[in-house]
Design a protein around this motif. Structure first.
Motif, short mmCIF file in Angstrom:
data_model
loop_
_atom_site.label_atom_id
_atom_site.label_comp_id
_atom_site.label_asym_id
_atom_site.label_seq_id
_atom_site.Cartn_x
_atom_site.Cartn_y
_atom_site.Cartn_z
N ILE A 1 1.49 12.54 -2.65
CA ILE A 1 1.11 11.12 -2.67
C ILE A 1 -0.39 10.92 -2.44
CG2 ILE A 1 3.41 10.44 -1.85
CD1 ILE A 1 1.82 9.58 0.80
N SER A 2 -1.11 12.01 -2.19
CA SER A 2 -2.54 11.88 -1.88
C SER A 2 -3.39 11.93 -3.15
CB SER A 2 -2.97 13.02 -0.96
OG SER A 2 -4.37 13.03 -0.82
N PRO A 3 -4.46 11.13 -3.21
CA PRO A 3 -5.37 11.22 -4.36
C PRO A 3 -6.32 12.40 -4.27
CG PRO A 3 -6.15 9.53 -2.83
CD PRO A 3 -4.84 10.05 -2.28
N PHE B 1 4.88 20.63 2.04
CA PHE B 1 6.30 20.54 2.38
C PHE B 1 6.73 19.08 2.45
CE2 PHE B 1 4.94 24.58 3.91
CZ PHE B 1 6.04 25.42 3.79
N SER B 2 7.85 18.76 1.81
CA SER B 2 8.42 17.44 2.01
C SER B 2 9.09 17.42 3.38
CB SER B 2 9.44 17.13 0.92
OG SER B 2 10.58 17.95 1.09
N ASP C 1 11.58 13.18 0.17
CA ASP C 1 11.48 14.18 -0.88
C ASP C 1 10.06 14.44 -1.37
OD1 ASP C 1 14.34 14.65 -1.12
OD2 ASP C 1 14.43 12.60 -1.87
N PHE C 2 9.09 13.71 -0.84
CA PHE C 2 7.71 13.88 -1.30
C PHE C 2 6.90 14.64 -0.26
CE2 PHE C 2 9.31 10.26 -3.52
CZ PHE C 2 8.67 10.27 -4.76
N SER C 3 6.16 15.64 -0.71
CA SER C 3 5.20 16.28 0.20
C SER C 3 4.01 15.34 0.36
CB SER C 3 4.74 17.61 -0.37
OG SER C 3 3.94 17.40 -1.51
N PRO C 4 3.30 15.44 1.48
CA PRO C 4 2.09 14.63 1.64
C PRO C 4 1.11 14.83 0.49
CG PRO C 4 2.65 15.71 3.72
CD PRO C 4 3.60 16.24 2.69
N ALA C 5 0.99 16.07 0.01
CA ALA C 5 0.05 16.34 -1.09
C ALA C 5 0.40 15.54 -2.33
CB ALA C 5 0.05 17.83 -1.42
N SER D 1 0.83 -1.21 0.00
CA SER D 1 0.00 0.00 0.00
C SER D 1 0.86 1.26 0.00
CB SER D 1 -0.92 0.01 1.24
OG SER D 1 -1.80 -1.09 1.21
N ALA D 2 1.97 1.21 0.75
CA ALA D 2 2.88 2.37 0.76
C ALA D 2 3.53 2.54 -0.61
CB ALA D 2 3.93 2.19 1.85
N ALA E 1 -3.88 8.19 2.35
CA ALA E 1 -3.24 7.84 1.08
C ALA E 1 -2.76 6.38 1.13
CB ALA E 1 -2.07 8.77 0.79
N LEU E 2 -2.30 5.94 2.28
CA LEU E 2 -1.79 4.57 2.40
C LEU E 2 -2.92 3.55 2.52
CD1 LEU E 2 0.97 5.93 2.72
CD2 LEU E 2 1.51 4.22 4.42
N VAL F 1 11.54 8.80 0.41
CA VAL F 1 10.27 9.30 0.96
C VAL F 1 10.42 10.69 1.55
CG1 VAL F 1 9.19 7.05 1.41
CG2 VAL F 1 10.67 8.08 3.16
N ALA G 1 0.99 4.15 -2.98
CA ALA G 1 0.74 5.58 -2.74
C ALA G 1 1.91 6.41 -3.26
CB ALA G 1 0.52 5.83 -1.24
N TYR G 2 3.12 5.94 -3.02
CA TYR G 2 4.28 6.69 -3.48
C TYR G 2 4.50 6.58 -4.98
CZ TYR G 2 5.64 8.61 0.95
OH TYR G 2 5.64 9.36 2.09
N PHE H 1 0.75 20.33 3.99
CA PHE H 1 0.68 19.28 2.96
C PHE H 1 1.68 19.50 1.83
CE2 PHE H 1 -4.11 19.19 4.08
CZ PHE H 1 -3.87 18.38 5.17
N ARG I 1 2.20 7.05 -6.99
CA ARG I 1 1.47 8.26 -7.43
C ARG I 1 2.39 9.48 -7.38
NH1 ARG I 1 -2.48 7.91 -3.96
NH2 ARG I 1 -3.95 6.94 -5.42
N LEU J 1 -3.69 12.82 6.29
CA LEU J 1 -3.50 12.74 4.84
C LEU J 1 -2.64 11.54 4.46
CD1 LEU J 1 -4.50 14.76 2.58
CD2 LEU J 1 -2.09 15.26 2.27
#
Lengths: 326, 326
Positions: free
Chosen positions: A313-315, B308-309, A307-311, A282-283, B135-136, A305, A286-287, B306, A289, B131
């Protein structure tokens, strides 16, 4: 997003079921080093393809999720595939991560692709929580507890002992140590004080059980530094009671703030997982994406991980995030 | 990084002590609407300046951390300051976040600045964990529990009742509900089933205690929907036992994965805070680092946590992250 899965063991199946939960993704093909016709997959419409033909799929797959093992597969597999595909892997050999990063980075840059390594929960979500907690509480201590859960590496180590038919090893956090840490006492803990190891072993008929037990509990690095229990069970009991792959654990940071550090602050991120490979899958999904989105922005090279903002990886849309999640 | 603090209450002091824990930052000035000479701050070398003169500091401050209240201060303050400074605020009126975002976004874009709103722990770290977890685990339920901790809003509501000298209200999660959620039972919970409210009240001499108690427990929205206890104490007891501002809580997502959702997966992010304003201040300061970096890259406009990494808010180098944190 068109997703490929490279390798179809427990993790590959976990990725497959996670893709089915994400309507913005589609599994197009599973690549295997086994005979493709020997594989039966769960996704209608997805193809099973020989790993040897993977390069023919360059234009049909947006992100390839690599589900090989860290010991021997991924060090070669991820750089090779990152030349032709955006990729995600779950490389978990912590001490060799910088070398793996460098190899994957040059391959991905040569191919103009984005490659994410060491995704999952540890490394992955646990790492990310260590980083967040350290940024928020610069004066403090980190603790990571694993379990209760099945360690594949430790189970494999037992299986290599002569006379062993099958084995399952559970890593179990020591409850008293957990409580000490959560209360902000900042204890210094040895390996033995943090975790114990429970082993369930099926032995060959007539095997010397005491010799097997000794071989386990004295095994350097794997078991000798821990309080280890060994229980011999039947093959039926193994199949009935130990077929699942639960895992989890806690990342805890205990810090201080204020005048002379007068206030304790505790951050805990805790996972309780019925299925380790499905959560890891699942992780990765999501990543994937996030990898797709970074590639769409023209980024290339190896990332983690961090380097990714939460936004990313979110749908959810920005409006949904601001209205419902913030 | 040169940091300014705008507003010097509990949160402003929390930000000040967090800056002292981060060697890459320096507090240059505290801005106040009170008479500057009436303020005594803890940081040697930092100035106390009248809020009316803030624009004279445009070129001396990299990030301004705004420590005003969400009810009346921030809706005007953050857009006004975002025209001239990169800013961080902790706006926490969840339902008005989209409107606040829009106002701050146009101000920040007009000024060519980066503005982060709604940072802290809720909104902030709790939002970010909702969030990530969503996503996960796309198939699942979110639960947020607050406490045990002091709610300033509820304490203020009691203080407005005639005959009340001082009051402290603790929000307390219902332990049985927490355990139900953690075990993955996915209960539907009413407000009353999730939290209870403990009130400690100092009454005027001769006040009608039963009338005060009734005014509290029947107060719509604040107390009526909860099991609320009221205890009358002396001013001395209040000062001795309730001077601190602890808080915390848990964000929990319980999801399912695998064939027909056969496996439960539980993610919990838990905070146990001796000091709510100091932890919130620590979050604002870590994200001020991220705001500074986004501005250095030429970004402008309003952002949320959301965007910021983890790497963007960490003081660690990429090498340190890969070698020690991943």
């Amino acid at each position: 997003m068109n997703i490929g899965i490279y390798g179809y063991g427990n993790l590959g199946r976990g990725v497959e079921s996670a893709i089915a939960q994400n309507p913005d993704m589609r599994l197009v093909a599973v690549f295997t080093r086994r005979a493709p016709e020997s594989l039966s997959i769960a996704t209608p419409g997805a193809q099973v393809v020989s790993a040897a033909q993977v390069e023919q799929w360059k234009d049909k797959i947006d992100v390839m999720i690599i589900c090989g093992g860290s010991a021997t597969d991924l060090p070669a597999m991820t750089p090779a595939l990152a030349k032709h595909f955006c990729v995600v892997d779950s490389y978990d050999n912590h001490s060799s991560i910088p070398a793996h990063f460098a190899a994957v980075d040059s391959a991905a840059k040569a191919g103009g692709k984005v490659a994410l390594i060491s995704c999952g929960w540890d490394p992955g979500m646990f790492s990310l929580n260590r980083l967040y907690a350290g940024a928020l509480l610069p004066e403090g201590n980190d603790y990571t507890f694993w379990g209760r859960g099945v360690s594949q590496g430790h189970s494999d180590a037992i299986r290599r002992i002569p006379g062993v038919v099958d084995a399952r090893q559970y890593t179990v956090p020591v409850e008293e140590a957990l409580e000490q840490v959560r209360s902000g006492q900042n204890p210094e803990l040895t390996a033995r004080q943090k975790h114990k190891r429970e082993c369930y072993v099926v032995a060959q008929e007539g095997a010397d059980l005491e010799a097997i037990r000794q071989a386990i509990v004295t095994m350097p690095a794997y078991f000798a530094p821990y309080d280890t229990t060994v229980e011999f069970i039947t093959l039926e009991e193994m199949r009935k009671n130990h077929a699942q792959l639960p895992h989890g654990g806690s990342v805890i940071r205990t810090g201080v703030t204020g005048k002379d550090g007068c206030h304790k602050q505790v951050i805990e991120y805790k996972l309780t997982l019925d299925s380790n490979p499905e959560f890891t899958g699942s992780a990765l999904v999501a990543y994937a994406r996030g990898v797709y989105r970074k590639a769409a922005k023209g980024e290339t090279g190896c990332v983690s991980v961090f380097d990714f903002s939460p936004a990313e990886i979110s749908p959810l849309s920005r409006e949904q995030m601001l209205s419902h999640m913030l």
